[in-house]
Design an enzyme around this catalytic site. Structure first.
Site, PDB file in Angstrom:
ATOM      1  N   LYS A 266       0.844  -1.193   0.000  1.00 46.74           N
ATOM      2  CA  LYS A 266       0.000   0.000   0.000  1.00 46.74           C
ATOM      3  C   LYS A 266       0.881   1.245   0.000  1.00 46.74           C
ATOM      4  O   LYS A 266       1.869   1.316   0.729  1.00 46.74           O
ATOM      5  CB  LYS A 266      -0.912  -0.024   1.218  1.00 46.74           C
ATOM      6  CG  LYS A 266      -1.969   1.083   1.251  1.00 46.74           C
ATOM      7  CD  LYS A 266      -2.896   0.893   2.443  1.00 46.74           C
ATOM      8  CE  LYS A 266      -3.904   2.010   2.541  1.00 46.74           C
ATOM      9  NZ  LYS A 266      -4.811   1.848   3.698  1.00 46.74           N
TER      10      LYS A 266
ATOM     11  N   SER B 221      -9.445   2.743   2.851  1.00 45.15           N
ATOM     12  CA  SER B 221      -8.406   3.376   2.068  1.00 45.15           C
ATOM     13  C   SER B 221      -7.502   2.372   1.336  1.00 45.15           C
ATOM     14  O   SER B 221      -6.675   2.764   0.514  1.00 45.15           O
ATOM     15  CB  SER B 221      -7.549   4.261   2.965  1.00 45.15           C
ATOM     16  OG  SER B 221      -6.873   3.501   3.950  1.00 45.15           O
TER      17      SER B 221
ATOM     18  N   SER C 131     -10.261   0.361   6.964  1.00 47.17           N
ATOM     19  CA  SER C 131      -9.637   0.411   5.637  1.00 47.17           C
ATOM     20  C   SER C 131      -9.198  -0.929   5.082  1.00 47.17           C
ATOM     21  O   SER C 131      -8.794  -1.014   3.921  1.00 47.17           O
ATOM     22  CB  SER C 131      -8.444   1.367   5.656  1.00 47.17           C
ATOM     23  OG  SER C 131      -8.890   2.691   5.805  1.00 47.17           O
TER      24      SER C 131
END
Length: 499
Positions: free
Chosen positions: A78, A154, A178
């Protein structure tokens, strides 16, 4: 290796092929890159690759090293907190577009130690502040089930990459849902471990005051179990610690539960917002399955004041963004302008300047009150079930602020403190309506998971969230493994972009 064959395996399955010398790490990396080339133009899931370096690492991977359970398996990271030394790490932010990480993060070091080969970084909203992935820097990520819809956030880019068969697992983080939010929107398994189970230090172990953790999104339950075995650790310098699990999560996965469970559930939004009929159906059919398995299940409202919980969550967000602005401005030698950041980031940063130390401490104290309330509830029940999200995925652009809204939000700086707080709540309310259930586990520190057990008539997945007491990930994983073998499990069935 053909892409269609590659994508049928989970991470442990690919590692087994490598160990048996049926396929090489390079072949796996090449298959992953080929799949990426095929679908990423549609999804915008991956924002940066390191092909040459990854292929070199694949060629050099010691595949027979028994200490590396994922030797040779492709992996994506990520684009926030999961840094590779010498490589960009933008956090989805225009302000960070030229930022180069000085070293591998602890998370990446652990991933590498397990044999994973990082291929690059996935899309994320600016500073991970939204439940959708539509940063100004990289543009929106899209859902493999239907590209008109968002994969969530996210960790939206990570979810899209895994659900499209680019990699079997990808790095993710969870500061308010997330991992679980995009897992629910894309048909994946998403586990948020107990606070302190997978610390990301040294030096950064207090992410969002302990609300945020780093872990992964996977298609199979056993991959998450094996990754928890790999990533759990006790760091002497970490701000938060939880005792190491005495067993082996992967080995304990198939073991029968020692007794039938007592389980509570609710389908009511903790903030009084609507919950779609399909989200309710997902929970109720899970409840029916659990009862058929002999577990005792009863409906029980959350003991926590959800509106107050979110107000405290936003206080933390505002304080954290204001502190981040202060640090960035010190490095830049100038003030940050509203035009340089997403409007959500700007509003939080400006409001955070007026949060006093006393208010911040009081807000954190209320997290502990919520934790005590949930501990009391889970003293009576083994698990607590809610929808993972209150609806299936929103359309791309649906939750992004429009010009008129942005013009209004730009007035935040001159508003009194109470009006700023009201503005923040109202700014987040449309997105909170989709995802009101997940933040609780972040603030209490409990483990929680989203399991893919339902498809809407429109063909979009929606998950169910299950929470347990701190340190009881093995209970969540065992239940997930049983659900994975049931008729409820959706997985990638019906996903038109999965090979």
């Amino acid at each position: 290796m053909k892409i269609s064959e590659y994508s049928t395996y989970d991470a442990l399955g690919l590692a087994a092929l490598v160990k048996a010398r049926e396929v090489s790490p390079r072949e796996l990396a090449e298959a992953a890159f080929a799949r990426m080339d095929e679908v990423n133009p549609l999804l915008n899931a991956v924002v940066r690759t390191r092909r040459e370096a990854a292929l070199k690492e694949a060629d050099e991977m010691p595949v027979q090293d028994s200490s590396r359970p994922f030797a040779g398996v492709p992996f994506l990271l990520k684009d926030i907190s999961q840094a590779i030394g010498g490589q960009p790490l933008t956090s989805g932010a225009l302000l960070m577009k030229d930022h180069i990480a000085k070293r591998d993060s602890n998370f990446v070091a652990r991933i590498r130690s397990g044999g994973f080969i990082p291929l690059g970084h996935t899309n994320t909203p600016e500073f991970g502040l939204k439940n959708i992935t539509e940063p100004l820097l990289h543009g929106p990520a899209r859902n493999p089930w239907n590209t008109e819809f968002s994969p969530g956030g996210s960790s939206g880019g990570a979810a899209a990459a895994v659900a499209a068969g680019i990699v079997p697992a990808a790095g993710a983080s969870d500061g308010g849902g997330s991992i679980r939010i995009p897992a629910s929107f894309t048909g994946l398994f998403g586990l948020k471990p107990t606070r302190g189970r997978t610390p990301v230090g040294p030096g950064v172990g207090r992410q969002w005051q302990g609300a945020s953790i780093d872990f992964a999104l996977t298609r199979s339950v056993r991959d998450s179990a094996a990754m928890l075995d790999l990533l759990q650790t006790l760091q002497p310098e970490a701000a938060f610690q939880t005792p190491l699990y005495p067993g082996v999560y992967l080995d304990d996965l198939p073991k029968p539960m020692q007794r039938k469970l007592r389980i509570a559930f609710t389908t009511a939004s903790p903030v009084g917002t609507p919950v779609a009929a399909e989200a309710v159906t997902a929970v109720l059919k899970t409840v029916k399955w659990l009862q058929a398995e002999g577990h005792e299940v009863e409906e029980r409202l959350s003991p926590v004041n959800g509106v107050r919980l979110m107000e405290n969550y936003y206080t933390m967000n505002a304080g954290e963004v204001a502190a981040m602005f202060q640090s960035l401005e010190s490095g830049l030698g100038r003030s940050i302008k509203a035009s340089e950041v997403d409007i959500v980031t700007w509003v939080l940063g400006e409001a955070g300047k007026k949060v006093t130390a006393a208010e911040f401490v009081h807000s954190l104290n209320e997290w502990d009150v919520a934790a005590a309330q949930m501990a009391a509830l889970l003293g009576r029940y083994d698990l607590y079930i809610t929808p993972a999200n209150a609806n299936s995925a929103p359309k791309v652009g649906e939750l992004t602020q429009q010009p008129e809204e942005i013009d209004n939000l730009l007035h935040v700086s001159g508003l009194p403190k109470e009006e700023q707080r009201r503005m923040i709540y109202e700014m987040f309310e449309p997105s909170l309506t989709y995802t009101p259930f997940t933040q609780l586990a972040n603030l209490t520190g409990q483990p929680a998971m989203s399991v893919p057990v339902h498809l809407t008539p429109e063909g979009l997945p929606i998950g169910v969230q299950v929470m347990a007491s701190k340190g009881r990930e093995e209970l969540l994983l065992q239940l997930a493994a049983q659900l994975e073998q049931s008729e409820l499990w959706v997985g990638m069935k019906g996903n038109p972009l999965f090979p």
